[in-house]
Design a protein around this motif. Structure first.
Motif, PDB file in Angstrom:
ATOM      1  N   GLY A  69       0.820  -1.220  -0.016  1.00  0.00           N
ATOM      2  CA  GLY A  69       0.165   0.060  -0.042  1.00  0.00           C
ATOM      3  C   GLY A  69       0.929   1.101   0.032  1.00  0.00           C
ATOM      4  N   THR A  70       0.136   2.419   0.034  1.00  0.00           N
ATOM      5  CA  THR A  70       0.787   3.698  -0.075  1.00  0.00           C
ATOM      6  C   THR A  70       0.938   4.423   1.158  1.00  0.00           C
ATOM      7  N   GLY A  71       0.340   4.024   2.123  1.00  0.00           N
ATOM      8  CA  GLY A  71       0.315   4.970   3.384  1.00  0.00           C
ATOM      9  C   GLY A  71      -0.487   6.265   3.063  1.00  0.00           C
ATOM     10  N   TRP A  72      -0.893   6.997   4.116  1.00  0.00           N
ATOM     11  CA  TRP A  72      -1.517   8.287   3.687  1.00  0.00           C
ATOM     12  C   TRP A  72      -0.892   9.346   3.209  1.00  0.00           C
ATOM     13  N   ARG A 158       3.009  13.266   2.849  1.00  0.00           N
ATOM     14  CA  ARG A 158       3.078  11.858   3.484  1.00  0.00           C
ATOM     15  C   ARG A 158       2.423  12.151   5.072  1.00  0.00           C
ATOM     16  N   TYR A 159       1.479  11.263   5.435  1.00  0.00           N
ATOM     17  CA  TYR A 159       0.996  11.452   6.671  1.00  0.00           C
ATOM     18  C   TYR A 159       1.140  10.138   7.602  1.00  0.00           C
ATOM     19  N   SER A 160       1.352  10.096   8.971  1.00  0.00           N
ATOM     20  CA  SER A 160       1.007   8.997   9.648  1.00  0.00           C
ATOM     21  C   SER A 160      -0.279   9.264  10.474  1.00  0.00           C
ATOM     22  N   LEU A 168       1.660  15.231   9.562  1.00  0.00           N
ATOM     23  CA  LEU A 168       2.341  15.490   8.501  1.00  0.00           C
ATOM     24  C   LEU A 168       3.760  15.081   8.873  1.00  0.00           C
ATOM     25  N   GLU A 169       4.140  13.984   8.018  1.00  0.00           N
ATOM     26  CA  GLU A 169       5.598  13.324   8.292  1.00  0.00           C
ATOM     27  C   GLU A 169       6.557  13.810   7.331  1.00  0.00           C
TER      28      GLU A 169
END
Length: 178
Positions: A69-72, A158-160, A168-169
């Protein structure tokens, strides 16, 4: 990873492609059996081919091994569309307009989560700042999808996520994907 155009480059039009035009493009590309078969599939990681999208858009053919998957993430100021060509993908998204800049952590309300299961031939278009994650939940089957964005991706954020807290990462630019 390979790069291959779907069609020869054409000059950028004076009018940007709409979300509906991007969705029509990914639908047509996903129906091209020869194109889909040209994507090398890797059991360990995602693979992709860059395509020439309509009206100067950026487009990709992506192979998803089982469990990837991509992640958020979001696509910043780009609108887009994607469609599953084979297999099934799950998209989790947020039905909320998030601030575009100037934040690191947000607490989400309880009613913002959406889930879609997109089998072969199913897809969707989305607007600017659409936050989502995409997965191939299959334990034993690859999925393949076609994606298009306009304007070409200026950045990806990209987020966690832990519960209802989104952080926001990282902010990536096109140079990070070369």
């Amino acid at each position: 990873m390979s790069v291959s155009p779907l069609t020869s480059p054409t000059p950028a039009p004076s009018v940007a492609p709409s979300q509906a035009e991007l969705l029509d493009f990914v639908r047509r590309a996903a129906a091209d059996a020869e194109l889909i078969a040209s994507l090398p599939l890797d059991p360990e990681g995602r693979t992709w081919l860059r395509l020439e999208g309509p009206g100067g858009s950026e487009a990709w053919l992506i192979g998803w091994p089982p469990g990837t998957g991509t992640g958020w993430h979001d696509h910043a100021d780009s609108v887009g569309a994607f469609l599953t060509a084979s297999g099934e993908l799950r998209e989790n998204s947020l039905a909320a307009r998030l601030p575009t800049d100037g934040w690191r952590t947000l607490e989400l309300t309880e009613d913002v989560d959406r889930e879609r299961r997109l089998g072969a031939g199913q897809g969707r278009a989305f607007g600017r700042h659409h936050v989502h994650e995409v997965f191939n939940d299959s334990a034993d089957r690859h999925a393949v999808s076609v994606h298009a964005y306009y304007p070409p991706l200026p950045r990806i954020r990209r987020y966690s996520r832990t519960g209802q807290v989104l952080r926001l990462e990282q902010v990536e630019s096109p140079e990070d994907w070369q």
